[in-house]
Design a protein around this motif. Sequence first.
Motif, PDB file in Angstrom:
ATOM      1  N   LEU A 174      13.306  20.861 -68.859  1.00  0.00           N
ATOM      2  CA  LEU A 174      11.885  21.243 -68.886  1.00  0.00           C
ATOM      3  C   LEU A 174      11.620  22.327 -67.841  1.00  0.00           C
ATOM      4  O   LEU A 174      10.888  22.111 -66.861  1.00  0.00           O
ATOM      5  CB  LEU A 174      11.010  20.014 -68.601  1.00  0.00           C
ATOM      6  N   PRO A 175      12.224  23.527 -68.020  1.00  0.00           N
ATOM      7  CA  PRO A 175      12.089  24.562 -66.972  1.00  0.00           C
ATOM      8  C   PRO A 175      10.649  24.996 -66.741  1.00  0.00           C
ATOM      9  O   PRO A 175      10.252  25.259 -65.601  1.00  0.00           O
ATOM     10  CB  PRO A 175      12.946  25.729 -67.488  1.00  0.00           C
ATOM     11  N   TYR A 176       9.842  25.039 -67.808  1.00  0.00           N
ATOM     12  CA  TYR A 176       8.458  25.513 -67.615  1.00  0.00           C
ATOM     13  C   TYR A 176       7.667  24.500 -66.775  1.00  0.00           C
ATOM     14  O   TYR A 176       6.880  24.881 -65.906  1.00  0.00           O
ATOM     15  CB  TYR A 176       7.790  25.769 -68.966  1.00  0.00           C
ATOM     16  N   LEU A 177       7.923  23.220 -67.029  1.00  0.00           N
ATOM     17  CA  LEU A 177       7.250  22.179 -66.242  1.00  0.00           C
ATOM     18  C   LEU A 177       7.572  22.366 -64.753  1.00  0.00           C
ATOM     19  O   LEU A 177       6.695  22.250 -63.893  1.00  0.00           O
ATOM     20  CB  LEU A 177       7.705  20.794 -66.709  1.00  0.00           C
ATOM     21  N   HIS A 178       8.824  22.679 -64.460  1.00  0.00           N
ATOM     22  CA  HIS A 178       9.213  22.897 -63.058  1.00  0.00           C
ATOM     23  C   HIS A 178       8.509  24.109 -62.481  1.00  0.00           C
ATOM     24  O   HIS A 178       8.110  24.112 -61.314  1.00  0.00           O
ATOM     25  CB  HIS A 178      10.730  23.039 -62.935  1.00  0.00           C
ATOM     26  N   GLN A 179       8.343  25.147 -63.314  1.00  0.00           N
ATOM     27  CA  GLN A 179       7.622  26.330 -62.831  1.00  0.00           C
ATOM     28  C   GLN A 179       6.189  25.959 -62.493  1.00  0.00           C
ATOM     29  O   GLN A 179       5.634  26.404 -61.485  1.00  0.00           O
ATOM     30  CB  GLN A 179       7.643  27.433 -63.896  1.00  0.00           C
ATOM     31  N   VAL A 180       5.585  25.124 -63.359  1.00  0.00           N
ATOM     32  CA  VAL A 180       4.192  24.709 -63.126  1.00  0.00           C
ATOM     33  C   VAL A 180       4.106  23.916 -61.817  1.00  0.00           C
ATOM     34  O   VAL A 180       3.204  24.120 -60.992  1.00  0.00           O
ATOM     35  CB  VAL A 180       3.673  23.868 -64.319  1.00  0.00           C
TER      36      VAL A 180
END
Length: 424
Positions: free
Chosen positions: A308-314
Amino acid sequence: MTTMPQSGAGEPSRLPLPPGGSGHPLLGETLAFLRSPRAFVTERQRRYGNVFRTHLFGSPTVYMVGSDAAHWVFVGENKYLQIRWSYGTRRVLPAQAITMLTGEAHQARRRLLAPHFTHSEVRAALPRIQRLALRHLSQWAERPGVLKVLPAMSTLVFELALGVILSEARVDSERMSRLFKTWTSGLFTLVPVELPFTRHGRALAAKRELLSLLSPLVEERARGAEQLQDVLGSLLSVRDDEGRPLPHETVLDEILIQLLAGYDTTLHSLVNLMYLLALHPEVRERCIEEQRGASLEEALTLESLRELPYLHQVIHETLRLIPPAGGIRRVTTEEVAFGGYRIPKGWAVSLGITGTHWMEPWTEPGRFDPERMGAERAEHKQQPHCLIPFGGGARVCLGQHFALAEMGIILSLLLRGFRWELVP
Ligand code: HEM
């Protein structure tokens, strides 16, 4: 204005003190700082630059922001800087815990505690975190009317922190939570006088009561032949170089400090995440898509969280925009130079985490933009200390992997099964 880093002892005595002021003869500029730390720093940063002099919490202080300043503070630990708490805070904090130690004693304690904070320990805690979080979130959804997120999340995060430390031990979490809040509200007081009606006095009484609630649990677990895989189990199993276990008072103090370090920070990060996602529905939609229709019951593991790379960015962008720990404070152990200025021995040095996150190299730092944690973050690889929500150097946060996993799980569950919006 930017500052040229000029570090170490060198010949600082020839250099000027940083620009700034000392405020009131007794209180310094503490009240203005407490009223709005962000406004206080922004205003002085504009006037004096990234290094300025002030007087906070009873000490002449040099306040600094920026990735060079962060680097200088992190490498200076136990060389020219040391952690030292004010008189009142020292009395309220647990006396034997890691946050009170310096130098070799601190490093030795970190070596003892480190095995508990590895990926395998985080992995072992994930099912419990998911179970408990799901139970709480389902109860939230069943409540009629508007949900006040802060108190609801506070109960969840406190129970999670207790669970990570004590597994399923039978504790009155409501009573512990009440005592915990009274204790922590007395950590930073201007007048640390111990009377039954002062904040300082109430905090000390709450700490004593917390310790007396925890003590029988520690005794009971210490008698057991096998230890559970939780913080208490680790604390009871560790042995120093001479094969000795930690004294019980130290175990109790470490439990309190783990609660203190992990609770407020994780709670505020999660509340900020929910708030920012409600304000930015396009970001929330992208996060939901990334979950690919997974159900609430589907197990969240370290591997599935990594997908979940986008979740980590968030999460990282939220920690950049609103870092739950706004700064780090140390004291100089010798006269030193930084940024072309002299900092006398015994002065406090405050590194502003928020200020560091709100300046170059970040473009438009006040904007919430998870995208930047991809490309823009990669561009700033040469300045790793422009993103420091977990601190750095010898005292970098021990619990950061726990915190990130906990946030990843709770947020994933919220995205998979729940909708929320802000009331006007
Ligand atoms: C979003 C959540 C968190 C944030 C932003 C955060 C931030 C920080 C920061 C900035 C420091 C450095 C303080 C300093 O240098 O003076 C720190 C230290 C520490 N943190 Fe965290 N923390 C978080 C969660 C946790 C959790 C969940 C735990 C425990 C399970 C934890 C345990 C610790 C400990 C024990 C230290 C002291 C390390 C030492 O003195 O060597 N933290 N944290």
